[in-house]
Design a protein around this motif. Structure first.
Motif, PDB file in Angstrom:
ATOM      1  N   GLN A 424       9.205 -17.442  -1.581  1.00 51.47           N
ATOM      2  CA  GLN A 424       8.271 -18.131  -2.179  1.00 51.47           C
ATOM      3  C   GLN A 424       8.703 -19.193  -3.293  1.00 51.47           C
ATOM      4  O   GLN A 424       9.434 -18.752  -4.089  1.00 51.47           O
ATOM      5  N   VAL A 457       3.285 -24.887   3.264  1.00 48.29           N
ATOM      6  CA  VAL A 457       1.952 -24.327   3.752  1.00 48.29           C
ATOM      7  C   VAL A 457       0.782 -24.836   3.033  1.00 48.29           C
ATOM      8  O   VAL A 457       0.449 -24.562   1.900  1.00 48.29           O
ATOM      9  N   GLN A 459      -3.271 -26.106   2.842  1.00 51.84           N
ATOM     10  CA  GLN A 459      -4.683 -25.565   2.966  1.00 51.84           C
ATOM     11  C   GLN A 459      -5.283 -25.569   4.617  1.00 51.84           C
ATOM     12  O   GLN A 459      -5.564 -24.553   4.752  1.00 51.84           O
ATOM     13  N   ILE A 467      -3.687 -22.651   6.522  1.00 51.08           N
ATOM     14  CA  ILE A 467      -3.975 -21.382   6.081  1.00 51.08           C
ATOM     15  C   ILE A 467      -5.358 -20.836   6.323  1.00 51.08           C
ATOM     16  O   ILE A 467      -5.605 -19.927   7.130  1.00 51.08           O
ATOM     17  N   TYR A 470      -5.380 -20.102  10.520  1.00 55.52           N
ATOM     18  CA  TYR A 470      -4.702 -18.687  10.831  1.00 55.52           C
ATOM     19  C   TYR A 470      -5.438 -17.479  10.287  1.00 55.52           C
ATOM     20  O   TYR A 470      -5.674 -16.599  10.890  1.00 55.52           O
ATOM     21  N   ARG A 471      -5.882 -17.882   9.080  1.00 56.88           N
ATOM     22  CA  ARG A 471      -6.725 -16.607   8.346  1.00 56.88           C
ATOM     23  C   ARG A 471      -8.024 -16.446   9.423  1.00 56.88           C
ATOM     24  O   ARG A 471      -8.411 -15.319   9.568  1.00 56.88           O
ATOM     25  N   GLU A 477      -2.363 -12.281   8.439  1.00 54.58           N
ATOM     26  CA  GLU A 477      -2.305 -12.283   7.078  1.00 54.58           C
ATOM     27  C   GLU A 477      -1.237 -13.052   6.672  1.00 54.58           C
ATOM     28  O   GLU A 477      -0.141 -13.507   7.301  1.00 54.58           O
ATOM     29  N   ASP A 478      -1.539 -13.427   5.233  1.00 47.70           N
ATOM     30  CA  ASP A 478      -0.452 -14.249   4.680  1.00 47.70           C
ATOM     31  C   ASP A 478       1.094 -13.827   4.586  1.00 47.70           C
ATOM     32  O   ASP A 478       1.949 -14.401   4.963  1.00 47.70           O
ATOM     33  N   SER A 479       0.787 -12.173   4.524  1.00 50.30           N
ATOM     34  CA  SER A 479       2.378 -11.791   4.502  1.00 50.30           C
ATOM     35  C   SER A 479       2.972 -11.682   5.609  1.00 50.30           C
ATOM     36  O   SER A 479       4.271 -11.818   5.883  1.00 50.30           O
ATOM     37  N   VAL A 481       2.953 -14.246   7.862  1.00 48.34           N
ATOM     38  CA  VAL A 481       3.519 -15.633   8.156  1.00 48.34           C
ATOM     39  C   VAL A 481       5.032 -15.672   7.203  1.00 48.34           C
ATOM     40  O   VAL A 481       5.924 -16.221   7.637  1.00 48.34           O
ATOM     41  N   GLU A 482       4.628 -15.104   6.113  1.00 56.14           N
ATOM     42  CA  GLU A 482       5.889 -14.997   4.982  1.00 56.14           C
ATOM     43  C   GLU A 482       7.174 -14.438   5.598  1.00 56.14           C
ATOM     44  O   GLU A 482       8.383 -14.802   5.454  1.00 56.14           O
TER      45      GLU A 482
END
Length: 575
Positions: A424, A457, A459, A467, A470-471, A477-479, A481-482
């Motif tokens: 990140q 990424v 908003q 974000i 997809y949420r 979850e963000d993790s 995607v990361e």
């Protein structure tokens, strides 16, 4: 060993033969004696008083006067000159020559005890000691090792006030002076036995100030670890027979050593002890320990092997995880902790829900899972694997762009200056600060793929992209995607306006292959953002969602609008 010398002055006594008729001048030994010495009132005082078993009467500062009947010629009294107190004549009953001399304080006894043989001196502690967990609930540590410990030199076999080791040294907690003195006398008894027998015959040893004997193979293991200077520190018990009647244990301040004739002696401490205890100690399916802690070269974890399985403790799973049976065999075939699966995250547990189709028992790992099914007897390997990115027919609705142009190669897309932790970075200048209708294009975070390219990424908003989309719309979850972006390079889709990542969960056994589902991340190329008038950097993430991969050339992938609450373990979700 010289006997201790009493410090109270001895009472002078005289041994006499028992007369046929008791002499009127002797006080019978069984009759309490009067505290006043019986003497002839007319006798001249001598230097030796009559024998008595009582304490001599106290001296006075007056001169005794003879009774009148003892004087034959009356005479006028002579004038008496006062005598100073320092020259006062002592009472005849206690002349100074008859008092026993005050004994001198007992001198230190010469070294008469052989030193402890070198074979019984604990070794220096190993440099790599067990690591104490940060969580106090996982730690068995209660005391620091005593790095200066040494056996007692010339221990006393009996209690000698003022001359015990406890009188010269500070006693480590939690032991008392009584404990320390008892331990010293136990040491003396052991040294005495060594002077009469071989070292092999003396199998027990005491470690001052702990008043406990550690015996046999447990003693040898304890000495090899460093004794009181080791991570175990001092013993808090002697050898204890375990309930099975075959094994033994000794407890120490920081954990026990367990011994069994089939396994030898091994310490179990900290998270290993906690996890082992949760499965019933030696009476559970793990049985007795086969090894000490084994340190892995990756500096990330350790393991300890038992009769019924292996406990792994690692930074990802500090509580510890058990791997055993057929799953352990498969895990080792795949390289164990150094293989693609990494460290275990759970014990072997029952499966539930959709996962029962793979097996009834499962261990999850950093990089996947191993399933065991009683019908096939096989252990199936479930894992996340990267796949080419795919396009769905409704992708065009996600962005306000109607023209498809050839994208610039990935290597020419602007990249960040360095790799940040967890892939990140803060957003680059020019990718945030938008207001009004364009506020949805504000960059929130940048993620870097393995090729070094940074992806913005943004908003976004529900029902559209970014974000928020997809949420809210896909339960991603963000993790996730990361992880997907950080572990895999993307595929440039047809037309060049988008990049896509694909990951699928693959479960295999020797007879079949079944793809459970996948996760896709879709990102727009750089020139698309420029056409929209936002900035000249890559537009960034559009969406992320789950899908069912196609199982044959004839099938098409199926989009899963709402991802499950619990994703299969491992792969890009190991954070």
């Amino acid at each position: 060993m010289a006997q201790p010398i009493e410090t109270t002055p001895a009472v002078p006594t005289t041994t006499q033969s028992a007369p046929a008729t008791p002499s009127p001048d002797l006080v019978p030994l069984d009759t309490p004696a009067d505290t006043t010495t019986v003497v002839d009132p007319c006798a001249v005082p001598t230097t030796t008083p009559p024998a008595t078993t009582t304490t001599p009467p106290p001296t006075t500062t007056t001169t005794p006067v003879a009774p009148a009947e003892c004087v034959t010629t009356p005479a006028a009294p002579e004038p008496v000159t006062p005598t100073p107190a320092s020259e006062t004549v002592p009472e005849p009953a206690a002349p100074p020559v008859t008092a026993a001399p005050e004994p001198e304080p007992a001198a230190p006894v010469e070294n008469t005890v052989e030193p402890l043989p070198a074979e019984m001196i604990p070794a220096a502690p190993a440099a790599d000691q067990p690591i104490t967990p940060d969580d106090p609930e996982l730690s068995s540590k209660t005391a620091e090792p005593d790095l200066d410990w040494a056996p007692t030199e010339n221990p006393n076999a009996t209690l000698v006030p003022g001359q015990m080791r406890s009188d010269r040294e500070e006693i480590p907690a939690p032991f008392t002076k009584e404990d320390a003195d008892k331990a010293e006398m136990m040491e003396a008894q052991e040294r005495s036995a060594l002077s009469r027998m071989s070292i092999a015959a003396v199998t027990c040893q005491t470690y001052w100030p702990a008043p406990f004997q550690v015996c046999g193979a447990i003693r040898d293991k304890y000495n090899s670890l460093g004794g009181p200077a080791s991570f175990l520190t001092y013993p808090t018990s002697g050898n204890i027979i375990n309930p099975d009647g075959a094994g033994e244990r000794v407890t120490f301040l920081n954990g026990p050593i367990y011994w069994h004739p089939d396994t030898g002696a091994h310490p179990v401490v900290n998270s290993f002890m906690t996890k082992w205890g949760s499965h019933g100690w030696e009476a559970g399916y793990l049985g007795y320990p086969l090894t000490d802690e084994i340190v892995h070269p990756d500096a990330k974890g350790r393991r300890q092997e038992f009769q019924g399985g292996i406990i792994y403790v690692s930074f990802p799973a500090p509580l510890g995880s058990v791997v055993r049976g057929s799953i352990l065999q498969k895990y080792n075939e795949l390289g164990g902790h150094a293989g693609s699966l990494g460290y275990p995250l759970t014990d072997e547990v029952d499966t539930s829900g959709d996962y029962t189709q793979f097996g009834t028992r499962v261990n999850t790992f950093e990089g996947g899972a191993l399933y065991w099914h009683p019908d096939s007897g096989f252990v199936k390997h479930g894992r996340w694997v990267p796949t080419p990115g795919i396009a769905f027919p409704d992708d065009d609705a996600l962005i306000e762009s109607t023209e498809r142009e050839i994208s610039v190669p990935q290597s020419e897309i602007e990249s960040g200056p360095e790799i940040r932790p967890m892939t990140q970075s803060d957003c680059a200048p020019g990718t945030y600060g938008f207001a009004g209708e364009k506020s949805i294009y504000n960059c929130v975070v940048r993620l870097q793929d393995p090729g070094g390219t940074w992806w913005n990424v943004r908003q976004g908003y529900p029902g559209k992209f970014g974000i928020e989309h997809y949420r809210e719309d896909h339960n991603v979850e963000d993790s996730w995607v990361e992880g997907v972006i950080g572990f895999h390079n993307p595929t440039n889709l047809e037309g060049g306006t988008r990049w896509a990542w694909g990951y699928k969960y693959e479960v295999t056994d020797p007879n079949s292959q079944y793809d459970y589902f996948g996760v896709r991340v879709l990102v727009n190329a750089a020139h698309v953002a420029e056409k929209i008038g936002v900035d000249t950097q890559q537009f960034g993430l559009i969406t992320a969602h789950c899908y069912i991969p196609k199982r044959s050339a004839e099938e098409s992938p199926v989009k899963v609008q709402f991802c499950p609450e619990v994703m299969p373990p491992g792969g890009p979700f190991r954070r």
